[in-house]
Write an enzyme that holds these catalytic residues in place. Structure first.
Site, PDB file in Angstrom:
ATOM      1  N   ARG A   1      36.519  30.037  25.632  1.00  0.00           N
ATOM      2  CA  ARG A   1      35.152  29.607  25.355  1.00  0.00           C
ATOM      3  C   ARG A   1      35.147  28.570  24.241  1.00  0.00           C
ATOM      4  O   ARG A   1      36.131  28.383  23.531  1.00  0.00           O
ATOM      5  CB  ARG A   1      34.287  30.825  25.015  1.00  0.00           C
ATOM      6  CG  ARG A   1      34.138  31.761  26.242  1.00  0.00           C
ATOM      7  CD  ARG A   1      33.147  32.869  25.982  1.00  0.00           C
ATOM      8  NE  ARG A   1      31.857  32.287  25.618  1.00  0.00           N
ATOM      9  CZ  ARG A   1      30.923  32.957  24.947  1.00  0.00           C
ATOM     10  NH1 ARG A   1      31.145  34.217  24.579  1.00  0.00           N
ATOM     11  NH2 ARG A   1      29.779  32.375  24.641  1.00  0.00           N
ATOM     12  N   HIS A   2      34.020  27.871  24.142  1.00  0.00           N
ATOM     13  CA  HIS A   2      33.866  26.826  23.138  1.00  0.00           C
ATOM     14  C   HIS A   2      34.225  27.346  21.745  1.00  0.00           C
ATOM     15  O   HIS A   2      33.836  28.462  21.379  1.00  0.00           O
ATOM     16  CB  HIS A   2      32.408  26.349  23.168  1.00  0.00           C
ATOM     17  CG  HIS A   2      32.091  25.248  22.203  1.00  0.00           C
ATOM     18  ND1 HIS A   2      31.137  25.367  21.226  1.00  0.00           N
ATOM     19  CD2 HIS A   2      32.618  24.019  22.073  1.00  0.00           C
ATOM     20  CE1 HIS A   2      31.071  24.247  20.531  1.00  0.00           C
ATOM     21  NE2 HIS A   2      31.964  23.406  21.029  1.00  0.00           N
ATOM     22  N   GLY A   3      34.968  26.526  21.002  1.00  0.00           N
ATOM     23  CA  GLY A   3      35.415  26.938  19.669  1.00  0.00           C
ATOM     24  C   GLY A   3      34.257  27.293  18.746  1.00  0.00           C
ATOM     25  O   GLY A   3      34.405  28.106  17.836  1.00  0.00           O
TER      26      GLY A   3
ATOM     27  N   LEU B   1      31.365  28.482  20.009  1.00  0.00           N
ATOM     28  CA  LEU B   1      30.507  29.353  20.835  1.00  0.00           C
ATOM     29  C   LEU B   1      29.119  28.737  20.995  1.00  0.00           C
ATOM     30  O   LEU B   1      28.112  29.441  21.001  1.00  0.00           O
ATOM     31  CB  LEU B   1      30.395  30.752  20.215  1.00  0.00           C
ATOM     32  CG  LEU B   1      31.682  31.581  20.233  1.00  0.00           C
ATOM     33  CD1 LEU B   1      31.439  32.944  19.582  1.00  0.00           C
ATOM     34  CD2 LEU B   1      32.194  31.787  21.659  1.00  0.00           C
ATOM     35  N   GLY B   2      29.079  27.424  21.139  1.00  0.00           N
ATOM     36  CA  GLY B   2      27.794  26.744  21.185  1.00  0.00           C
ATOM     37  C   GLY B   2      27.511  26.067  22.518  1.00  0.00           C
ATOM     38  O   GLY B   2      26.508  25.372  22.654  1.00  0.00           O
TER      39      GLY B   2
END
Lengths: 401, 401
Positions: free
Chosen positions: A231-233, A235-236
């Site tokens: 997932r996006h580093g 979490l955005g």
């Protein structure tokens, strides 16, 4: 009237390359491909990478990083060897080494001595922790540096132990930073007439690549997860993940609403554009599991290249998770000349990289396969430095070259 | 007599920086820290990274990459905006952009036009797949590039799905390669008097970092595992792993017998030097589970920093797996000036990086914190280009700056 063929940017530049394995040799490989004459100076037993074949396959890495170099042997523990190095340095523009800090000084051929011999020399070195600072003498290798720099803790799933990045990023980050530092000093020399010592550490060179993770830490403090899997580093963003397919995986990334709406069109669910769970990025982030399930239920039925093709046609940032076998056949890199199939005298037909630095308007330098240990001794020590055949024979007999 | 303070290597060089997010801005950050005057040209709404705060924390990354730059706003969709860009380019040495290929041409300010205006300009661009080749128009972001380049498939455990590297390696690899390409062309200009177009792709820039993995594939063919967790990429070294401790993890790497014997001394089992399972590297690789159990049984009882200290005292390549909180406090990087605690007007007290490029004998450029959008409009468009306050007011009213 036809234009004369352009010279490569580093035409006429001579590099003495004392470096080994990945980090220094990558920097000098880029110099060679940009037109420099790179003399690869190795100890009589060859640099580490030549003898590492039994550590899981170093033949190809050696070939990747040592195209277009002229290998000579030189025993720097002998006074006659250091004298030959001095002769090389007198005629060189650049010297590159990635020994542990202090090694060159202890051999009596440190930066200060060599710059006295040739004040126009650019002396570039790289090491794990740099020449200054309290960690300077710690042993440094890519795995160790990945741990120290935070790369390992940032990689893997939040509920599992951390895992190293498969790529040797600390080594190569240092190598390309070293290239940049040396080129900067080479430019500077044209303004000042003076050489310079430049240095790079693997630790310094890796730091910035963790910008996203550092950003989340800054924003969320200790609530920030150390790692987020795929997932996006920060979490955005959602969707942002690796998704299974019939024959492997794909990645998908929808930073903007338009990307997500395009995904809905591709997977045949345009009506979900009105679903409040998916209305905007924050809503999707809050319903990431639903987003991922929706996408996965579609990707699972298809081959990875088919998913990628359909998504790319819809202008969605997407790619198959490619195996290295596939990477080696990449159509784009072969079309650009960034990968070339080369007939290597020792390895047979192999795919080797050209330089990632593209100078438009001048032909790429053709790849000349890496040469055996000491293959250029006669050319460099004989023809170039002017030592006679007898002298060379004596140097060989004395274990100097 | 005291020497005059040395100038930084890029003193006097002017950079027009049209780039955004990580890749271009990292290249121009390095230029700024090496002494160049970097004018950061942003659209009226600011570049993407300024407005990405809600994506998980982009404030710190923006601050990390935009120290020592002068931000101006410029609407390139307006003719008056393009005219101002032309004025900037006439006085610049370097222009950097990382738009998708073709964007600058479509705006009417492509490389060919700008080099006509200023034939000494170095025009540097980077993109995901490069300006030539069949993939040129594919959307490219770090996650997507990691998948395409083989980084994801090479990362993680062999019996689990692949996982991305936590660091944004494709983005930053491209950025530092772009820096290197531009410096090479800047040197070349001193020889030819001519500018040049250079370009870098994230794809090309990432390839070499997979050298170990490509080497194993070459050596073992399809028998090579795609990924090896925390074990050596070539499965040719043991011990080489992440080991649990009381408060986290450590990494250990024993490439040579002497390293392994040193480990045995540190853990108090010198008698095992005679154990045939551990006699040499191939024996240890064949008994990796035994090697790992032996080490783990010792590390499990201790704190990670204690393990690292004891191993480093024994000259064993070892490191704690550090959290980013620990990385930010790294003693070595702070001592070298590679990390500095800065009082940032917007963010308060933060740790920011200096440049990894160390030019010995000249003081590092002090970090000047990143500035708000358009903060340098008056200085650059007014004082430097010579436009009057009335003209600037008009340009503002027209939505040009």
């Amino acid at each position: 009237m036809q234009k004369a063929p352009q010279k490569l940017p580093l035409d006429g530049i001579v590099v003495i390359d004392l470096s080994h394995v990945y980090n220094g040799p990558y920097a000098t490989f880029l110099m060679a491909m940009a037109g420099a004459e790179v003399i690869k100076v190795e100890p009589l037993g060859g640099e580490h990478l030549r003898s590492r074949g039994d550590m899981g396959g170093a033949d190809l890495p050696f070939a990747m990083l040592n195209s277009n170099k002229k290998p000579v042997t030189l025993n720097l523990k002998e006074a006659a060897g250091r004298a030959l190095l001095t002769e090389l340095v007198q005629r060189a523009d650049i010297l590159v080494e990635n020994f542990a800090p202090g090694v060159m000084d202890r051999l009596g051929v440190g930066a200060a001595q060599l710059l006295e011999i040739n004040p126009r020399l650019i002396y570039g070195s790289s090491s794990g922790y740099g020449k200054s600072g309290p960690y300077r003498d710690y042993p440094a290798m890519d795995l160790v540096m990945q741990a120290m720099c935070g790369v390992i803790d940032s990689t893997g799933y939040p509920d599992q132990p951390p895992v190293k990045a498969g790529a040797a990023i600390c080594d190569f980050m240092a190598g390309i930073h070293l290239y940049g530092a040396i080129m900067t000093a080479l430019y500077e020399r044209t303004q000042t007439g003076q050489g310079r010592v430049v240095e790079v550490s693997m630790q310094d060179a890796t730091f910035a690549s963790l910008a996203s993770n550092l950003g989340m830490l800054h924003a969320r403090g200790d609530a920030a997860p150390a790692r987020t899997g795929n997932r996006h580093g920060g979490l955005g963003i959602s969707p942002y993940n690796v998704y299974p397919t019939v024959d492997g995986y794909v990645v998908l990334n929808a930073p903007g609403d338009r990307h997500f709406y395009a995904i809905l069109d591709v997977i045949g669910c345009p009506e979900l554009k009105n679903d409040p769970r998916f209305a905007n990025r924050s809503a999707r982030v809050a319903h990431t599991a639903d987003v991922d399930n929706l996408i996965e239920s579609w990707t699972r039925k298809m081959k990875k290249d088919e998913v990628a093709e359909r998504m790319l046609n819809g202008k969605v940032p997407c790619a198959p998770v490619r195996k290295l076998q596939e990477v080696l056949q990449d159509k784009n890199m072969h079309a650009r000349g960034s990968l070339q199939t080369v007939d290597h005298p020792l390895l047979g037909s192999v795919v080797l990289p050209g330089s990632p630095l593209v100078f438009e308007g001048v032909e790429r330098r053709p790849i000349e396969p890496s040469l055996p240990l000491g293959a250029s001794n006669d050319q460099i020590f004989g023809e170039w430095l002017g030592h006679s055949a007898e002298e060379l024979a004596q140097l060989r007999a004395q274990g100097v070259i």
